[in-house]
Design a protein around this motif. Structure first.
Motif, PDB file in Angstrom:
ATOM      1  N   VAL A 139      -7.990   8.511  -2.893  1.00 57.30           N
ATOM      2  CA  VAL A 139      -6.898   7.688  -3.422  1.00 57.30           C
ATOM      3  C   VAL A 139      -6.580   8.078  -4.861  1.00 57.30           C
ATOM      4  O   VAL A 139      -5.420   8.301  -5.227  1.00 57.30           O
ATOM      5  CB  VAL A 139      -7.262   6.192  -3.324  1.00 57.30           C
ATOM      6  N   VAL A 140      -7.600   8.161  -5.725  1.00 60.64           N
ATOM      7  CA  VAL A 140      -7.334   8.502  -7.129  1.00 60.64           C
ATOM      8  C   VAL A 140      -6.810   9.931  -7.246  1.00 60.64           C
ATOM      9  O   VAL A 140      -5.952  10.217  -8.097  1.00 60.64           O
ATOM     10  CB  VAL A 140      -8.588   8.296  -7.995  1.00 60.64           C
ATOM     11  N   GLU A 141      -7.278  10.819  -6.392  1.00 65.74           N
ATOM     12  CA  GLU A 141      -6.793  12.194  -6.433  1.00 65.74           C
ATOM     13  C   GLU A 141      -5.319  12.265  -6.052  1.00 65.74           C
ATOM     14  O   GLU A 141      -4.528  12.974  -6.692  1.00 65.74           O
ATOM     15  CB  GLU A 141      -7.630  13.073  -5.503  1.00 65.74           C
ATOM     16  N   HIS A 142      -4.936  11.510  -5.015  1.00 65.72           N
ATOM     17  CA  HIS A 142      -3.536  11.495  -4.592  1.00 65.72           C
ATOM     18  C   HIS A 142      -2.645  10.899  -5.672  1.00 65.72           C
ATOM     19  O   HIS A 142      -1.574  11.449  -5.981  1.00 65.72           O
ATOM     20  CB  HIS A 142      -3.393  10.694  -3.293  1.00 65.72           C
ATOM     21  N   VAL A 143      -3.067   9.800  -6.252  1.00 65.68           N
ATOM     22  CA  VAL A 143      -2.251   9.162  -7.287  1.00 65.68           C
ATOM     23  C   VAL A 143      -2.109  10.079  -8.502  1.00 65.68           C
ATOM     24  O   VAL A 143      -1.025  10.236  -9.069  1.00 65.68           O
ATOM     25  CB  VAL A 143      -2.868   7.809  -7.694  1.00 65.68           C
TER      26      VAL A 143
ATOM     27  N   THR B 116       1.213  -3.382  -2.045  1.00 62.00           N
ATOM     28  CA  THR B 116       0.930  -2.560  -3.224  1.00 62.00           C
ATOM     29  C   THR B 116       1.628  -3.264  -4.382  1.00 62.00           C
ATOM     30  O   THR B 116       2.857  -3.245  -4.484  1.00 62.00           O
ATOM     31  CB  THR B 116       1.475  -1.128  -3.068  1.00 62.00           C
ATOM     32  N   GLU B 117       0.855  -3.929  -5.215  1.00 64.91           N
ATOM     33  CA  GLU B 117       1.462  -4.753  -6.258  1.00 64.91           C
ATOM     34  C   GLU B 117       0.592  -4.791  -7.507  1.00 64.91           C
ATOM     35  O   GLU B 117      -0.632  -4.646  -7.452  1.00 64.91           O
ATOM     36  CB  GLU B 117       1.689  -6.174  -5.741  1.00 64.91           C
TER      37      GLU B 117
ATOM     38  N   GLY C 274       2.295   5.395  -1.572  1.00 68.79           N
ATOM     39  CA  GLY C 274       2.416   6.566  -0.712  1.00 68.79           C
ATOM     40  C   GLY C 274       1.113   7.219  -0.330  1.00 68.79           C
ATOM     41  O   GLY C 274       1.121   8.318   0.248  1.00 68.79           O
ATOM     42  N   VAL C 275      -0.013   6.584  -0.655  1.00 65.67           N
ATOM     43  CA  VAL C 275      -1.299   7.157  -0.247  1.00 65.67           C
ATOM     44  C   VAL C 275      -1.368   7.196   1.279  1.00 65.67           C
ATOM     45  O   VAL C 275      -1.153   6.166   1.941  1.00 65.67           O
ATOM     46  CB  VAL C 275      -2.473   6.324  -0.814  1.00 65.67           C
ATOM     47  N   PRO C 276      -1.629   8.340   1.883  1.00 61.43           N
ATOM     48  CA  PRO C 276      -1.686   8.408   3.355  1.00 61.43           C
ATOM     49  C   PRO C 276      -2.732   7.447   3.922  1.00 61.43           C
ATOM     50  O   PRO C 276      -3.803   7.245   3.347  1.00 61.43           O
ATOM     51  CB  PRO C 276      -2.065   9.870   3.620  1.00 61.43           C
TER      52      PRO C 276
ATOM     53  N   ARG D  84       6.948   4.875 -10.908  1.00 61.52           N
ATOM     54  CA  ARG D  84       6.371   6.081 -10.320  1.00 61.52           C
ATOM     55  C   ARG D  84       4.926   5.843  -9.893  1.00 61.52           C
ATOM     56  O   ARG D  84       4.489   6.320  -8.840  1.00 61.52           O
ATOM     57  CB  ARG D  84       6.444   7.218 -11.327  1.00 61.52           C
ATOM     58  N   LEU D  85       4.165   5.113 -10.702  1.00 59.26           N
ATOM     59  CA  LEU D  85       2.788   4.786 -10.338  1.00 59.26           C
ATOM     60  C   LEU D  85       2.758   3.917  -9.091  1.00 59.26           C
ATOM     61  O   LEU D  85       1.932   4.140  -8.185  1.00 59.26           O
ATOM     62  CB  LEU D  85       2.106   4.070 -11.504  1.00 59.26           C
ATOM     63  N   HIS D  86       3.632   2.934  -9.022  1.00 56.79           N
ATOM     64  CA  HIS D  86       3.688   2.077  -7.838  1.00 56.79           C
ATOM     65  C   HIS D  86       4.004   2.902  -6.600  1.00 56.79           C
ATOM     66  O   HIS D  86       3.383   2.733  -5.534  1.00 56.79           O
ATOM     67  CB  HIS D  86       4.737   0.979  -8.044  1.00 56.79           C
ATOM     68  N   GLY D  87       4.982   3.813  -6.713  1.00 56.35           N
ATOM     69  CA  GLY D  87       5.330   4.657  -5.571  1.00 56.35           C
ATOM     70  C   GLY D  87       4.205   5.589  -5.167  1.00 56.35           C
ATOM     71  O   GLY D  87       3.980   5.825  -3.971  1.00 56.35           O
TER      72      GLY D  87
END
Length: 505
Positions: A475-479, A403-404, A463-465, A456-459
């Motif tokens: 993914v976008v909903e979780h973020v 994740t980068e 952290g997406v399950p 915070r965005l990186h985390g």
């Protein structure tokens, strides 16, 4: 002692009937005359009668003051509402208290035909409102008001001209001329009487009608009618202002949505998802995903400075121009943004904008050096990207093993330099990885310093399950929920939010 003249008391309307809890003073009877023709007054008749009359006047004044205080409190509560829905609910609650009803409904149907047309209830659920709407419109109290009462149905105001247009049904069960369907609905919902008033302004005309329902046969007394008339007169002006605001926001939202993609395109091997949140005034953040010749894909996000209709219009022009430039020279993102810079300086000299454009090469074009080890030739081919950014935040690659943020070159926003040109960067996205593009509003809405917002965005992305990483919509909903919890994504913030995800299979 002379009788006080109530009409000379400041602030008192002599046409207002006495409060319900106040009884009118008994008229003074003439005292019998003595033989000499002088009134035979006793100490009781001289002292008690004037005192009793004065007490009645004071009681009446106290009733007026109480009513004025009640109206003041209710109008203050209404003035604190800042949305049309909240104002309608507050009007229903206050009106029910003034006329002594238990339930009610408001049918909003402006005569200018511009909407919004809506029905809200107090103590009535959607099914109950739907049942009431089955009453023939001409037989329903609100329908008669909205369609315009015939002149013969209007009560006389005492001066010969019909002004009061309320409709009262004091006993629905025993009213002989009542429509059978109206009686049936009243029996089913358990109300026995109703009282309806129009909601109208002098300048805007009729906005709708309010109806209050009673569980037992009754009707409001004159004083209750007067008080609810005063209150609704103020309330409709407030509703008219909120309605114009709601219309303006709806128009801006419609314009904004029409200027953005109505749907994301279908591209083989790519799944797309987006979230777009706008501030109350409408901002200039935008996004785009467009298929390009030979199976390529263009992804773009950007932001125009300012807010309101002018920013929305500038955003639409900028996005439309980028689409044209991308079709002509999309494989060279630097050229696309250079053309956009020139257009912005010529057409919007007082405005600046950020933009990011990524050209995704057709499937199977990734070099062997970019292939992920451990996969066969048919499964390990990823996608190569060429990207250029003008003052915009770097994209984020989210995968099982990384994740980068993508390393991009530093560049000023469009419109801030006499000539914009910055080198492009190349990177690749492996199969089962997701590329996230976003606007800086996502960072600003967190309320944190920019470095913490990036962390915070990186985390949030990391952290997406694993169970939902194959679904870009999840993914976008979780973020979004992780970055902006507790509904902050829908808060009245001046910042727009754009979050665009491209998942590569």
């Amino acid at each position: 002692m002379s009788t006080p003249d109530v009409r000379k008391v400041a602030g008192i309307d002599p046409s207002v009937p006495a409060p319900a809890h106040t009884s009118s003073p008994s008229p003074s009877s003439a005292a019998p005359l003595s033989g000499g023709g002088a009134p035979s007054a006793t100490p009781d008749s001289q002292d008690v009668r004037p005192v009793d009359h004065l007490a009645a006047v004071q009681d009446r004044l106290a009733g007026w003051i109480s009513d004025l205080t009640t109206l003041h409190d209710l109008t203050e509560r209404l003035a604190r509402t800042d949305s049309l829905d909240d104002a309608l609910q507050e009007l229903l609650r206050a009106g029910a208290g003034l006329v002594g009803a238990q339930r009610g409904m408001i049918v909003l149907e402006p005569t200018d035909g511009r909407g919004p047309d809506t029905t809200v209830g107090l103590g009535l659920g959607p099914a109950d409102l739907g049942t009431i709407e089955t009453i023939p419109r001409g037989a329903a109290a609100y329908g008669r008001i909205l369609d315009g009462l015939p002149e013969g149905d209007l009560p006389d105001d005492g001066g010969g001209s019909p002004e009061r247009t309320e409709v009262a049904h004091p006993d629905l069960r025993n009213e002989p001329d009542l429509d059978p369907r109206h009686r049936e609905v009243a029996a089913r919902l358990g109300y026995a009487a109703s009282y309806a008033v129009p909601l109208a302004t002098e300048s805007g005309g009729r906005l709708g009608a309010a109806v209050w329902l009673y569980d037992e046969p009754t009707e409001p007394v004159d004083r209750q009618r007067h008080l609810v008339g005063l209150y609704t007169r103020y309330a409709t002006e407030h509703l008219a202002r909120l309605m114009e605001l709601a219309r303006a926001r709806a128009t801006a939202a419609t314009l904004r949505e029409e200027l953005l993609p109505s749907r994301l395109p279908r591209v083989a091997g790519v799944r797309l998802a987006v979230r777009h949140r706008t501030g109350p005034q409408g901002g200039g953040d935008w996004y785009d995903a467009l298929p390009l010749p030979e199976g390529a894909l263009g992804l773009a996000v950007g932001s125009v400075t300012g807010s309101g209709p002018s920013a929305v219009a500038a955003m639409g022009r900028l996005r439309a121009s980028l689409r044209a430039y991308a079709v002509m020279e999309g494989e060279d993102p630097v050229a696309v943004l250079s053309d956009l810079e020139l257009l912005l300086r010529l057409t919007e000299p007082a405005r600046s904008a950020t933009a990011l454009f990524a050209y995704c090469e057709p499937a199977g074009s990734c070099d062997d050096g970019d292939q992920e080890p451990g996969h066969d030739q048919g499964q390990r081919l990823g996608r190569s990207f060429v990207l250029a950014g003008a003052g915009h935040c770097p994209p984020l690659v989210v995968g099982e093993h990384r994740t980068e943020f993508v390393e991009t070159t530093l560049s000023a926003p469009l419109g801030m330099l006499s000539c914009w040109e910055a080198p492009s960067v190349e990177f690749s996205v492996a199969p089962r990885e997701t590329l996230l593009l976003y606007s800086d509003g996502l960072l600003h809405r967190t309320g944190e310093p920019i470095d913490r917002a990036f962390a915070r965005l990186h985390g949030a992305a990391a952290g997406v399950p694993k169970s939902v990483r194959d679904d870009p919509d999840a993914v976008v909903e979780h973020v979004l929920r992780t970055m902006l919890p507790d509904g902050s994504d829908a808060a009245d913030s001046p910042e727009d939010v754009v979050l665009l995800a491209a998942r590569f299979d």
